[in-house]
Design an enzyme around this catalytic site. Structure first.
Site, PDB file in Angstrom:
ATOM      1  N   LEU A  36       0.839  -1.196   0.000  1.00 38.54           N
ATOM      2  CA  LEU A  36       0.000   0.000   0.000  1.00 38.54           C
ATOM      3  C   LEU A  36       0.871   1.241   0.000  1.00 38.54           C
ATOM      4  O   LEU A  36       1.936   1.261   0.596  1.00 38.54           O
ATOM      5  CB  LEU A  36      -0.831   0.051   1.282  1.00 38.54           C
ATOM      6  CG  LEU A  36      -2.061  -0.830   1.388  1.00 38.54           C
ATOM      7  CD1 LEU A  36      -2.675  -0.678   2.764  1.00 38.54           C
ATOM      8  CD2 LEU A  36      -3.053  -0.452   0.312  1.00 38.54           C
ATOM      9  N   GLU A  43     -10.324   1.393   7.806  1.00 37.71           N
ATOM     10  CA  GLU A  43     -10.119   0.248   8.693  1.00 37.71           C
ATOM     11  C   GLU A  43      -8.798   0.412   9.424  1.00 37.71           C
ATOM     12  O   GLU A  43      -7.780   0.706   8.791  1.00 37.71           O
ATOM     13  CB  GLU A  43     -10.035  -1.051   7.870  1.00 37.71           C
ATOM     14  CG  GLU A  43     -11.273  -1.381   7.078  1.00 37.71           C
ATOM     15  CD  GLU A  43     -10.992  -2.468   6.037  1.00 37.71           C
ATOM     16  OE1 GLU A  43     -10.840  -3.634   6.437  1.00 37.71           O
ATOM     17  OE2 GLU A  43     -10.887  -2.136   4.845  1.00 37.71           O
ATOM     18  N   LYS A 102      -5.283  -0.286  10.728  1.00 41.14           N
ATOM     19  CA  LYS A 102      -4.271  -1.146  10.112  1.00 41.14           C
ATOM     20  C   LYS A 102      -3.595  -1.946  11.216  1.00 41.14           C
ATOM     21  O   LYS A 102      -2.798  -1.413  11.984  1.00 41.14           O
ATOM     22  CB  LYS A 102      -3.251  -0.288   9.359  1.00 41.14           C
ATOM     23  CG  LYS A 102      -2.249  -1.105   8.580  1.00 41.14           C
ATOM     24  CD  LYS A 102      -1.435  -0.190   7.667  1.00 41.14           C
ATOM     25  CE  LYS A 102      -0.603  -0.987   6.681  1.00 41.14           C
ATOM     26  NZ  LYS A 102       0.284  -1.946   7.319  1.00 41.14           N
ATOM     27  N   ASP A 120      -1.156  -4.323  13.145  1.00 44.51           N
ATOM     28  CA  ASP A 120       0.270  -4.605  13.007  1.00 44.51           C
ATOM     29  C   ASP A 120       0.500  -6.088  13.254  1.00 44.51           C
ATOM     30  O   ASP A 120       0.861  -6.509  14.353  1.00 44.51           O
ATOM     31  CB  ASP A 120       1.049  -3.750  14.011  1.00 44.51           C
ATOM     32  CG  ASP A 120       2.527  -3.732  13.684  1.00 44.51           C
ATOM     33  OD1 ASP A 120       2.907  -4.210  12.597  1.00 44.51           O
ATOM     34  OD2 ASP A 120       3.298  -3.246  14.516  1.00 44.51           O
ATOM     35  N   TYR A 132     -10.016  -8.566   5.747  1.00 41.70           N
ATOM     36  CA  TYR A 132     -10.185  -7.224   5.183  1.00 41.70           C
ATOM     37  C   TYR A 132     -10.276  -7.172   3.673  1.00 41.70           C
ATOM     38  O   TYR A 132     -10.503  -6.104   3.099  1.00 41.70           O
ATOM     39  CB  TYR A 132      -9.063  -6.291   5.643  1.00 41.70           C
ATOM     40  CG  TYR A 132      -7.668  -6.748   5.280  1.00 41.70           C
ATOM     41  CD1 TYR A 132      -6.818  -7.244   6.257  1.00 41.70           C
ATOM     42  CD2 TYR A 132      -7.212  -6.691   3.979  1.00 41.70           C
ATOM     43  CE1 TYR A 132      -5.550  -7.677   5.936  1.00 41.70           C
ATOM     44  CE2 TYR A 132      -5.949  -7.121   3.645  1.00 41.70           C
ATOM     45  CZ  TYR A 132      -5.121  -7.610   4.632  1.00 41.70           C
ATOM     46  OH  TYR A 132      -3.863  -8.043   4.313  1.00 41.70           O
ATOM     47  N   LYS A 173      -0.375   6.395   8.080  1.00 39.47           N
ATOM     48  CA  LYS A 173       0.339   5.832   9.208  1.00 39.47           C
ATOM     49  C   LYS A 173       0.439   6.839  10.347  1.00 39.47           C
ATOM     50  O   LYS A 173       0.496   8.048  10.117  1.00 39.47           O
ATOM     51  CB  LYS A 173       1.764   5.459   8.779  1.00 39.47           C
ATOM     52  CG  LYS A 173       1.842   4.358   7.733  1.00 39.47           C
ATOM     53  CD  LYS A 173       1.659   3.009   8.368  1.00 39.47           C
ATOM     54  CE  LYS A 173       2.051   1.877   7.445  1.00 39.47           C
ATOM     55  NZ  LYS A 173       3.495   1.742   7.260  1.00 39.47           N
ATOM     56  N   CYS A 181      40.548   0.183   1.077  1.00 34.85           N
ATOM     57  CA  CYS A 181      39.461  -0.738   1.391  1.00 34.85           C
ATOM     58  C   CYS A 181      39.761  -1.482   2.695  1.00 34.85           C
ATOM     59  O   CYS A 181      40.835  -2.058   2.841  1.00 34.85           O
ATOM     60  CB  CYS A 181      39.287  -1.729   0.252  1.00 34.85           C
ATOM     61  SG  CYS A 181      38.168  -3.077   0.643  1.00 34.85           S
ATOM     62  N   CYS A 198      40.408  -5.396   1.799  1.00 36.34           N
ATOM     63  CA  CYS A 198      41.535  -5.911   1.021  1.00 36.34           C
ATOM     64  C   CYS A 198      42.699  -4.925   0.935  1.00 36.34           C
ATOM     65  O   CYS A 198      43.757  -5.269   0.417  1.00 36.34           O
ATOM     66  CB  CYS A 198      41.092  -6.284  -0.392  1.00 36.34           C
ATOM     67  SG  CYS A 198      40.669  -4.875  -1.422  1.00 36.34           S
ATOM     68  N   CYS A 257      36.038   0.611  -3.492  1.00 38.98           N
ATOM     69  CA  CYS A 257      37.258  -0.190  -3.469  1.00 38.98           C
ATOM     70  C   CYS A 257      37.603  -0.562  -4.903  1.00 38.98           C
ATOM     71  O   CYS A 257      36.748  -0.978  -5.668  1.00 38.98           O
ATOM     72  CB  CYS A 257      37.009  -1.449  -2.638  1.00 38.98           C
ATOM     73  SG  CYS A 257      38.157  -2.787  -2.977  1.00 38.98           S
ATOM     74  N   CYS A 309      39.317  -8.555  -3.875  1.00 41.75           N
ATOM     75  CA  CYS A 309      38.766  -8.136  -2.581  1.00 41.75           C
ATOM     76  C   CYS A 309      37.827  -9.216  -2.048  1.00 41.75           C
ATOM     77  O   CYS A 309      36.836  -9.560  -2.690  1.00 41.75           O
ATOM     78  CB  CYS A 309      38.014  -6.821  -2.733  1.00 41.75           C
ATOM     79  SG  CYS A 309      37.255  -6.291  -1.211  1.00 41.75           S
TER      80      CYS A 309
END
Length: 689
Positions: free
Chosen positions: A92, A123, A125, A127, A234, A322, A416, A419, A434, A440
DNA sequence: ACTCCTCGAGTTCT
DNA sequence: CTCGAGGAGT
C-alpha cells in the site's frame, strides 16, 4: 567473561580470537534462529559481536570472509512449501500527513477525470502479518503467507489449528474464494506468552507482531495451537464469481461467512471525514487490545477500484495513513565501513541497542560520507533515530549539547578495509569504491551472494552464511565452483552444522538450477548498472547467450557496429554500454564466464511476446479522449505491454488521436506513423485484454 | 540544458 | 524503503 584486552592483542592472538568468535557466534545464531533455544542472553550475545567488531576495527586486514560482522542473522528456516497466490498480495502507498493523504485522492481524481469526492472505507491497520486463505466449496483448503506478494509459504496445517480462522464458510458462498486477513496476537496474550517463555528459560519475542509471526511459522502445528492468535479479514483475492459492488459490502459478506472484521471499521461519505477518523483512532490506540500502526482508507466503489488499477505493486485506490514514526535517542558507538558487491564503501552506524517501535535497533546505514558530513556525525555522539516506513532505521541527527569532548570528524578510509586496495571517489559521485575487484574478499563474497540470489540463480539452501563458510574453507572460489560442489558432498556433510541431509539438499538445490534463462544469467553476473530489468532488455534483444557474448565482445571496440547497436536498445545508454564493454574487456571476466558455461546451460528467453498486439509497441496519445482520461489510457496501454510516450518520433508505432488533436497528429501523418481513432483504440484495448 | 521517471544498489530485522 | 544516477524526452 575474562578475555584479554583488545588493545594489547598481538596480530596472531587477534587472528585466533576472531576465528573463535566467528565459531561461537555462528553457534549461538544457529541456536537462536533454527532451534529457538538460546543459551545466552541478548546482552551477552551483543557483547560477543561487539568484541568481534572491535578487534576487526583494530586489525581490518584480519577480517574473515565468514566474519559475523558481514552478515546479520541466519537464513530463513526451510521447511514450508511455497505456494503462488491466485491474485497477488499487494503493498500500500503510505501517507504520514493530511497533505499526503489528500494529494493521493487528488491524483486518483485526476486519473479518473472526476470532481466529486470519494466514499471511503476506513479500517484500522493491524500490526500483524497478512495471510491468504483459500476456500473451495466452502472448506478451507490452503493458507499462505504473503511472501513476496506473488508466492508465499504454505502454512495450512497451522491455520487449521487457529480458532480465529474459520475452517468452513457459512453459505451461501462462491465455489472458490481467496480471503485476505491480518493475523495478530493481542498485547495481553503476547505478555503472557513472553512470561511463560522466559520462565521456561527461553528468550521470548520482541513484540506482538514477531510473536504472531513466530507462532504461525511453527513447523509443529501443536505449538501454534497453544498460541492465542486473532484474525481480522479485510479483503478478497481471487474469486470465482463477483460477490459485491462495494468494499463495504465485502466486509459484510466476510462477516456473513463467519469472519471477524475489525469493529472500528467505518464507511466515510467523503474524504474530509478521514482526518477526524484518524484522530479518533489515534486517541483509542493505546486502549486497543492489539497493536495498530495506522488506518487504511479504501475507495468504496469497486467499479472505481477496477478503473484505477495499480501503479507498480500499489493500488491507486487505497492508502495507509500511518501514525508518526516512533523516534528514540541512543549513542552512536562506532562507524563501521562495509564493502558491497560493487566495491561501494558504506558507513554503518553501530548503535547502543535501543528499542524503537518494538524492535531492537543496533545498526543503521549512514549512506555515504556526504550524509555524515551533512548531519555532522561523530563516533560518540548521541543521535536521534526513527524507524521510517516501518522498517529501516534512519539516523535523523545528533544532539550537539551531548557531544562528548575529544571527538573527531569522520572520514571514510582511502583504502578498502577488506583488502587494502585504494578506495577512490570519482568526481561528481557520492560513493567511494574499493578498486580491488575480484581480489577483494568482501566483493567476492557479495558477488556470490548476488549470484545465488532470488532474481539470479536462485539456489535453495545456499545462503549468505553457507557461502561464506564454503568460501572460507576453499570449496568455492568462483561462481562455477558452486556447480562442482557435488564432488564434495561428503566433505560438506562432515562439516559442523551440516549433515548428510542438508548436504544432499544443497546439491539438489544446485542441480535444479543448472539450466536457466538468459535474462537471469546476465543478471547473475552482477555487472554494474545491469540489474534485473536491464538484463531482460539485453536478453530480449540478443535472444541467445552466444549472440549476446559475440556482440558484447565486439562492443568492446568503441565505434563498432555492435557497440552502436547496443546503445540503440531502448533503455541502454552510454553508461551501461561502457559498463558492459568494460566487463568483456577484462580477461579475468571472460575466463570466469567460460568456466561457468562449462557447468551451466543457458536457455534462450522465450519472449513469445504476450499475445497482445500492443506488446513492445510505443504509442502516443494526443487530443482529448472522451472515454478515459490520459493517465487511465496510459496505464491501460502499459498493462497490455506497450510503452507510452509524449512525442511522435520515428520510433512511435501508433498515435491515438482524440478530439481537437493538433501538431502531433500532423507529425504522425508526415512520418507515416499509424493513426488510430479513439474508438479504434478502445476496440483494440478491449480485444487484447 | 533541464526535468521527470525508472532502475540499480545498499540496507534492517525476523 | 530510500537515495543517487542514467536515460528519455522536451
Amino acid at each position: 567473561m575474562s578475555e584479554p584486552d583488545i588493545d594489547t592483542l598481538t596480530e596472531d592472538e587477534a587472528k585466533a580470537e576472531l576465528a573463535r568468535l566467528a565459531r561461537v557466534i555462528a553457534h549461538h545464531d544457529r541456536l537462536y534462529n533454527q532451534e529457538d533455544a538460546p543459551e545466552i542472553t541478548d546482552a551477552e550475545y551483543d557483547a560477543l559481536r561487539a568484541r568481534n567488531a572491535a578487534i576487526e576495527a583494530r586489525f581490518p586486514a584480519l577480517r574473515r570472509a565468514d566474519s559475523p560482522s558481514l552478515r546479520v542473522g541466519a537464513p530463513a528456516a526451510q521447511g514450508f512449501a511455497k505456494r503462488a497466490h491466485g491474485a497477488p498480495m499487494l503493498s500500500l502507498a503510505n501517507a504520514f500527513s493530511a497533505e499526503e493523504f489528500s494529494r493521493f485522492f487528488d491524483t486518483a481524481r485526476r486519473f479518473l477525470g472526476r470532481d466529486a469526492p470519494f466514499s471511503l472505507v476506513a479500517e484500522p491497520k493491524i500490526d500483524g502479518l497478512s495471510l491468504s486463505l483459500t476456500y473451495e466449496a466452502g472448506a478451507l483448503v490452503a493458507a499462505t503467507t504473503r511472501g513476496d506478494g506473488a508466492v508465499g509459504e504454505d502454512v495450512t496445517d497451522n491455520a487449521r489449528v487457529i480458532d480465529a480462522v474459520p475452517q468452513s464458510l457459512r453459505p451461501p458462498f462462491p465455489a472458490r474464494i481467496e480471503i485476505r486477513g491480518e493475523i495478530f496476537m493481542a498485547k495481553a496474550d503476547f505478555l503472557a506468552l513472553n512470561d511463560a517463555e522466559t520462565a521456561a528459560g527461553r528468550r521470548g519475542f520482541a513484540n506482538p507482531r514477531n510473536a504472531a509471526a513466530g507462532s504461525l511459522r511453527q513447523l509443529d502445528p501443536r505449538v501454534t495451537a497453544g498460541r492465542r492468535l486473532g484474525l481480522f479479514a479485510y479483503a478478497l483475492g481471487d474469486v470465482s464469481q463477483p460477490v459485491a459492488d462495494s468494499h463495504w459490502q465485502y466486509l459484510q459478506r466476510l462477516r456473513d461467512w463467519g469472519f471477524s472484521v475489525n469493529p472500528y471499521s467505518e464507511r466515510l461519505t467523503d474524504e474530509a471525514e478521514a482526518a477526524a477518523f484518524q484522530a479518533g483512532i489515534a486517541e483509542r490506540r493505546g486502549g486497543l487490545a492489539y497493536d495498530i500502526d495506522g488506518v487504511v482508507y479504501k475507495i468504496d466503489d469497486l467499479a472505481l477500484q477496477r478503473r484505477l488499477g495499480f501503479a507498480g505493486r500499489e493500488p491507486r485506490w487505497a492508502i495507509a495513513w500511518k501514525f508518526p514514526a516512533e523516534q528514540a535517542m541512543t549513542v552512536l558507538r562506532q562507524i563501521d565501513v562495509q564493502v558491497g558487491r560493487t566495491g561501494a564503501l558504506t558507513p554503518v552506524a553501530i548503535l547502543a541497542p535501543v528499542n524503537v517501535g518494538g524492535v531492537l535497533v543496533t545498526r543503521a546505514t549512514l549512506h555515504n560520507e556526504d550524509e555524515i558530513a551533512r548531519l555532522d556525525l561523530r563516533e560518540g555522539d548521541t543521535v536521534r533515530i526513527e524507524r521510517a516506513g516501518d522498517v529501516i532505521p534512519r539516523v535523523l541527527g545528533m544532539i550537539p549539547d551531548l557531544r562528548p569532548p575529544g571527538t573527531a570528524p569522520f572520514h571514510l578510509p582511502d583504502h578498502c578495509p577488506a583488502c587494502g586496495s585504494a578506495a577512490m571517489r570519482p568526481p561528481n559521485e557520492v560513493v567511494r569504491r574499493c578498486t580491488g575487484g575480484l581480489i577483494c574478499p568482501a566483493q567476492r563474497q557479495e558477488r556470490l551472494v548476488h549470484f545465488v540470489s532470488r532474481g539470479a540463480f536462485d539456489i535453495d539452501g545456499l545462503g549468505e552464511r553457507s557461502l561464506a563458510e564454503l568460501q572460507a574453507c576453499g570449496l568455492i572460489k568462483s561462481p562455477a565452483d558452486i556447480f562442482r560442489l557435488h564432488a564434495h558432498e561428503a566433505d560438506i556433510a562432515a562439516r559442523e552444522g551440516w549433515g548428510t541431509v542438508s548436504a544432499r539438499n544443497l546439491v539438489h538445490g544446485i542441480e535444479a538450477r543448472r539450466t536457466l534463462p538468459l535474462a537471469r544469467f546476465i543478471y547473475a553476473l552482477g555487472i554494474r548498472r545491469v540489474g534485473a530489468n536491464t538484463a531482460k532488455l539485453l536478453a530480449r534483444h540478443y535472444r541467445t547467450i552466444d549472440a549476446w557474448r559475440a556482440a558484447m565482445r565486439e562492443a568492446t571496440i568503441i565505434g563498432s557496429d555492435a557497440r552502436l547497436a547496443l546503445g540503440n536498445i531502448l533503455g541502454i545508454g552510454p553508461a551501461i554500454a561502457t559498463e558492459l564493454a568494460d566487463f568483456f574487456i577484462e580477461p579475468r571476466n571472460i575466463a570466469l564466464l567460460d568456466d561457468l558455461l562449462r557447468e551451466v546451460r543457458v536457455s534462450p528467453d522465450d519472449f513469445v511476446a504476450s499475445a497482445s498486439r500492443l506488446a513492445g509497441k510505443t504509442l502516443v496519445f494526443t487530443g482529448t479522449l472522451t472515454h478515459m482520461t490520459r493517465p487511465e489510457a496510459k496505464a491501460r496501454a502499459e498493462a497490455l505491454g506497450a510503452r507510452v510516450t509524449e512525442s511522435v518520433t520515428g520510433k512511435t508505432d501508433f498515435v491515438v488521436v482524440g478530439a481537437d488533436a493538433g501538431s502531433k497528429a500532423r507529425r504522425a501523418a508526415e512520418l507515416g506513423v499509424a493513426i488510430l481513432s479513439e474508438e479504434a483504440w478502445l476496440d483494440l484495448a478491449r480485444n487484447e485484454a
